[in-house]
Scaffold this motif. Structure first.
Motif, PDB file in Angstrom:
ATOM      1  N   GLY A  38       0.821  -1.203   0.000  1.00 49.58           N
ATOM      2  CA  GLY A  38       0.000   0.000   0.000  1.00 49.58           C
ATOM      3  C   GLY A  38       0.856   1.253   0.000  1.00 49.58           C
ATOM      4  N   PHE A  39       1.935   1.204   0.801  1.00 49.74           N
ATOM      5  CA  PHE A  39       2.861   2.337   0.844  1.00 49.74           C
ATOM      6  C   PHE A  39       3.463   2.581  -0.539  1.00 49.74           C
ATOM      7  N   ALA A  40       3.952   1.500  -1.144  1.00 51.34           N
ATOM      8  CA  ALA A  40       4.613   1.627  -2.449  1.00 51.34           C
ATOM      9  C   ALA A  40       3.649   2.193  -3.479  1.00 51.34           C
ATOM     10  N   LYS A  41       2.418   1.695  -3.447  1.00 50.89           N
ATOM     11  CA  LYS A  41       1.440   2.152  -4.439  1.00 50.89           C
ATOM     12  C   LYS A  41       1.090   3.621  -4.250  1.00 50.89           C
ATOM     13  N   ALA A  42       0.870   4.004  -2.974  1.00 46.74           N
ATOM     14  CA  ALA A  42       0.514   5.396  -2.685  1.00 46.74           C
ATOM     15  C   ALA A  42       1.653   6.325  -3.081  1.00 46.74           C
ATOM     16  N   THR A  43       2.884   5.917  -2.739  1.00 44.39           N
ATOM     17  CA  THR A  43       4.047   6.739  -3.055  1.00 44.39           C
ATOM     18  C   THR A  43       4.205   6.874  -4.574  1.00 44.39           C
ATOM     19  N   ALA A  44       4.039   5.745  -5.255  1.00 43.83           N
ATOM     20  CA  ALA A  44       4.212   5.756  -6.701  1.00 43.83           C
ATOM     21  C   ALA A  44       3.207   6.697  -7.365  1.00 43.83           C
ATOM     22  N   LYS A  45       1.988   6.705  -6.795  1.00 45.86           N
ATOM     23  CA  LYS A  45       0.947   7.541  -7.360  1.00 45.86           C
ATOM     24  C   LYS A  45       1.331   9.017  -7.235  1.00 45.86           C
ATOM     25  N   VAL A  46       1.819   9.367  -6.027  1.00 48.26           N
ATOM     26  CA  VAL A  46       2.152  10.766  -5.775  1.00 48.26           C
ATOM     27  C   VAL A  46       3.412  11.179  -6.537  1.00 48.26           C
ATOM     28  N   LEU A  47       4.423  10.324  -6.528  1.00 48.82           N
ATOM     29  CA  LEU A  47       5.696  10.688  -7.154  1.00 48.82           C
ATOM     30  C   LEU A  47       5.745  10.286  -8.631  1.00 48.82           C
ATOM     31  N   LYS A  48       4.639   9.751  -9.122  1.00 44.69           N
ATOM     32  CA  LYS A  48       4.553   9.301 -10.522  1.00 44.69           C
ATOM     33  C   LYS A  48       5.651   8.299 -10.843  1.00 44.69           C
ATOM     34  N   LEU A  49       5.693   7.226 -10.060  1.00 45.66           N
ATOM     35  CA  LEU A  49       6.683   6.173 -10.280  1.00 45.66           C
ATOM     36  C   LEU A  49       5.962   4.895 -10.671  1.00 45.66           C
ATOM     37  N   HIS A  50       6.750   3.865 -10.895  1.00 46.08           N
ATOM     38  CA  HIS A  50       6.181   2.612 -11.356  1.00 46.08           C
ATOM     39  C   HIS A  50       6.352   1.546 -10.267  1.00 46.08           C
ATOM     40  N   VAL A  51       5.329   0.748 -10.016  1.00 41.19           N
ATOM     41  CA  VAL A  51       5.422  -0.282  -8.978  1.00 41.19           C
ATOM     42  C   VAL A  51       5.194  -1.660  -9.586  1.00 41.19           C
ATOM     43  N   GLU A  52       6.016  -2.588  -9.161  1.00 40.55           N
ATOM     44  CA  GLU A  52       5.859  -3.962  -9.613  1.00 40.55           C
ATOM     45  C   GLU A  52       5.796  -4.829  -8.361  1.00 40.55           C
ATOM     46  N   VAL A  53       4.725  -5.582  -8.201  1.00 34.71           N
ATOM     47  CA  VAL A  53       4.564  -6.387  -6.989  1.00 34.71           C
ATOM     48  C   VAL A  53       4.753  -7.854  -7.330  1.00 34.71           C
ATOM     49  N   SER A  54       5.666  -8.517  -6.630  1.00 30.41           N
ATOM     50  CA  SER A  54       5.788  -9.967  -6.784  1.00 30.41           C
ATOM     51  C   SER A  54       5.628 -10.603  -5.415  1.00 30.41           C
ATOM     52  N   ALA A  55       5.746 -11.906  -5.340  1.00 25.76           N
ATOM     53  CA  ALA A  55       5.468 -12.610  -4.093  1.00 25.76           C
ATOM     54  C   ALA A  55       6.318 -12.112  -2.938  1.00 25.76           C
ATOM     55  N   GLU A  56       7.616 -11.898  -3.174  1.00 24.34           N
ATOM     56  CA  GLU A  56       8.438 -11.545  -2.011  1.00 24.34           C
ATOM     57  C   GLU A  56       8.980 -10.122  -2.023  1.00 24.34           C
ATOM     58  N   GLU A  57       8.737  -9.375  -3.093  1.00 21.55           N
ATOM     59  CA  GLU A  57       9.194  -7.989  -3.056  1.00 21.55           C
ATOM     60  C   GLU A  57       8.315  -7.042  -3.857  1.00 21.55           C
ATOM     61  N   VAL A  58       8.506  -5.752  -3.522  1.00 24.17           N
ATOM     62  CA  VAL A  58       7.805  -4.702  -4.240  1.00 24.17           C
ATOM     63  C   VAL A  58       8.890  -3.825  -4.843  1.00 24.17           C
TER      64      VAL A  58
END
Lengths: 197, 331
Positions: free
Chosen positions: B307-327
């Protein structure tokens, strides 16, 4: 309001109190800053008291969890210490509540066992006053005579018994979220109750 | 703020008193007015009272099984009487060993855990925050991945933080000092609220929220002592002298967000934020080095790195990739 308490107390005893540990477990995930989970639970019951018709609530446990979450969210909104900055989001706190599964429902037999074991752990006089008054239905005066103590003492022991049960119900071993704890805290709690107030 | 409020424990006691009093018979007019006033005094009071009534109703509810089932069995009672302070012997030995070893390595001798003293140990796993009520009325909140053991005697309240971070809300008792042992450092309190932090590869830190504590560091030649007041942070480096500096209350509160399962970043770099999340979750946040110094601000649930990564990515206009053990956060 006064008459309501008794009836609503029964409804809570039947539908919410046995599941309080589950409710607390779920709440841990939506904790908000500066709030204590015990405060939240008390306020949750205050809101349950204000519901016009409890009988219309079909899933009391989920209803209680949702109510508690709204208490948390209201506190977060009102609080001046916590500001939800632009990148944070209240929705983040609001994890979805899953359906309470069948195995999470307490069977009546299990419930009796839980209450019986908590009663057994009470200090003797606290337990006896509760049993005589609530289970055997003696009056306060009769209880005092039976136990050869004053009526004031009956009141004190009973208050203490109710208090100990308040603190213990909902914090029992039923909690499913606990993982690798080295020891359970039950002992500390017990000590606390023996020496406390 | 909440420190000035009545504790939920106290409210539970009052609720129990009213419930018992009301069950005993009709209240006098004066008592009735006092009860109404009590109900109105705090938003938690009616709820606590409802719960007290529910507890009494619950006892009644199981009356169907008969009073005898509610009394302890004589055999069980005898057993309890023989073991007044049950604890987990095997685990205790393991733990004692662990503490002895770490203390030995530092060449410092703190009061050893004696075999006959009941020792209790608590631990939290990664991502878990736990509040523990201690027998003296103090309350400890253990942050993620932490280990604490304690030994209470009539004269002393000794706690050993061997790993992680803990907040101590200490019940006042001048005759029974409350001491937290942590590596080569002791923090002595009488009645106060403070945090001890023992993170790997970082100096021990003591944050004081209320009251005064004494921070003692055992050295090869002598023990140095520093008094730390409310709203201060004391850093205990292994070699350099201890430093105490003031921390504004708002910042202190932010530092304690973990107490309630939150992480608070105030203009923190994305790299440091990812590192902080690693304390709470096994899901690692990997930040592309080129953007590791971008700043983030906000409050997040420590259990939710995705959730943190997604929210941050949205604000900073970054890209997020979620896998089983890492974001993975990238441009």
């Amino acid at each position: 309001m006064a008459q309501d308490f008794r009836e609503r107390g029964r409804w809570v005893a039947r539908n919410v109190l046995p599941h309080e540990s589950l409710i607390r477990t779920r709440l841990k995930r939506v904790y908000a800053h500066g709030l204590d989970i015990d405060d939240i639970v008390q306020e949750m019951y205050t809101r349950i008291l204000a519901v016009p018709s409890l009988e219309s609530i079909r899933f009391p446990v989920q209803y209680a969890i949702r109510t508690a979450k709204s208490v948390i969210i209201d506190h977060v909104r009102r609080s001046q210490v916590v500001s939800i900055a632009s990148s944070g989001d209240l929705e983040q706190l609001d994890l979805p509540v899953q359906e309470v599964s069948v195995e999470e429902r307490l069977e009546f037999r299990e419930e009796i066992q839980e209450v019986a074991s908590e009663m057994a752990k009470l200090p003797e006089m606290c337990r006896e006053t509760l049993i005589l008054r609530r289970v055997e239905g003696l009056s306060q005066k009769e209880t005092a005579q039976r136990l050869k103590i004053s009526e004031n003492s009956v009141e004190y022991y009973m208050t203490r018994g109710v208090f100990l049960l308040i603190r213990r119900f909902g914090r029992g071993r039923k909690s499913r979220s606990r993982s690798s704890t080295v020891c359970e805290e039950t002992d500390v709690d017990d000590e606390n109750f023996k020496s406390g107030d | 703020m909440w420190m000035m409020r009545t504790s939920s424990r106290e409210i539970d006691w009052q609720a129990g008193q009213w419930a018992v009093k009301r069950a005993a018979g009709a209240l006098t007019g004066e008592e009735e007015a006092a009860f109404e006033a009590w109900l109105a005094a705090d938003v938690r009071h009616p709820g606590a009272y409802l719960r007290a009534e529910a507890v009494m109703a619950r006892v009644e509810r199981v009356a169907v099984v008969g009073a005898e089932r509610l009394r302890p069995k004589p055999v069980a009672k005898a057993k309890v009487a023989l073991q007044p302070a049950p604890f987990w012997t095997r685990r205790r030995v393991v733990l004692t060993g662990g503490i002895a070893a770490s203390v030995g390595a530092l060449g410092v001798v703190w009061p050893a855990l004696r075999r006959e003293d009941p020792v209790q140990a608590f631990a939290t796993s990664v991502g878990e925050v736990r509040t523990i009520a201690l027998p003296d009325g103090s309350v400890v909140t253990l942050n993620t991945n932490s280990r604490l053991s304690m030994r209470f005697t009539e004269a002393a309240r000794n706690l050993y933080l061997s790993q992680g971070e803990a907040l101590f809300n200490v019940a006042k008792n001048k005759l029974r000092p409350f001491t937290v042992f942590c590596g080569n450092t002791q923090v002595v309190a009488v009645g106060t609220s403070f945090v001890v932090r023992a993170l790997p590869h970082r100096p021990i830190q003591v944050l004081v929220r209320e009251g005064v504590v004494e921070v003692k560091r055992a050295g090869a030649l002598r023990t140095t002592v520093k008094r730390a007041a409310a709203n201060t942070q004391t850093v205990v480096p292994t070699k350099a002298p201890m430093i105490t500096r003031e921390v504004p209350p708002e910042k202190l509160a932010r530092n304690l967000a973990w107490e309630v399962g939150l992480i608070n970043f105030d203009n923190e770099t994305l790299g440091a934020a990812a590192e902080e999340f690693a304390r709470y979750s096994n899901t690692r946040i990997v930040v592309e080095p080129a953007i590791a110094d971008r700043a983030v601000t906000g409050i997040f649930a420590s259990s939710n790195p995705v959730g943190f990564a997604k929210a941050t990515a949205k604000v900073l206009k970054l890209h997020v990739e979620v896998s089983a053990e890492e974001v993975r956060i990238s441009r």
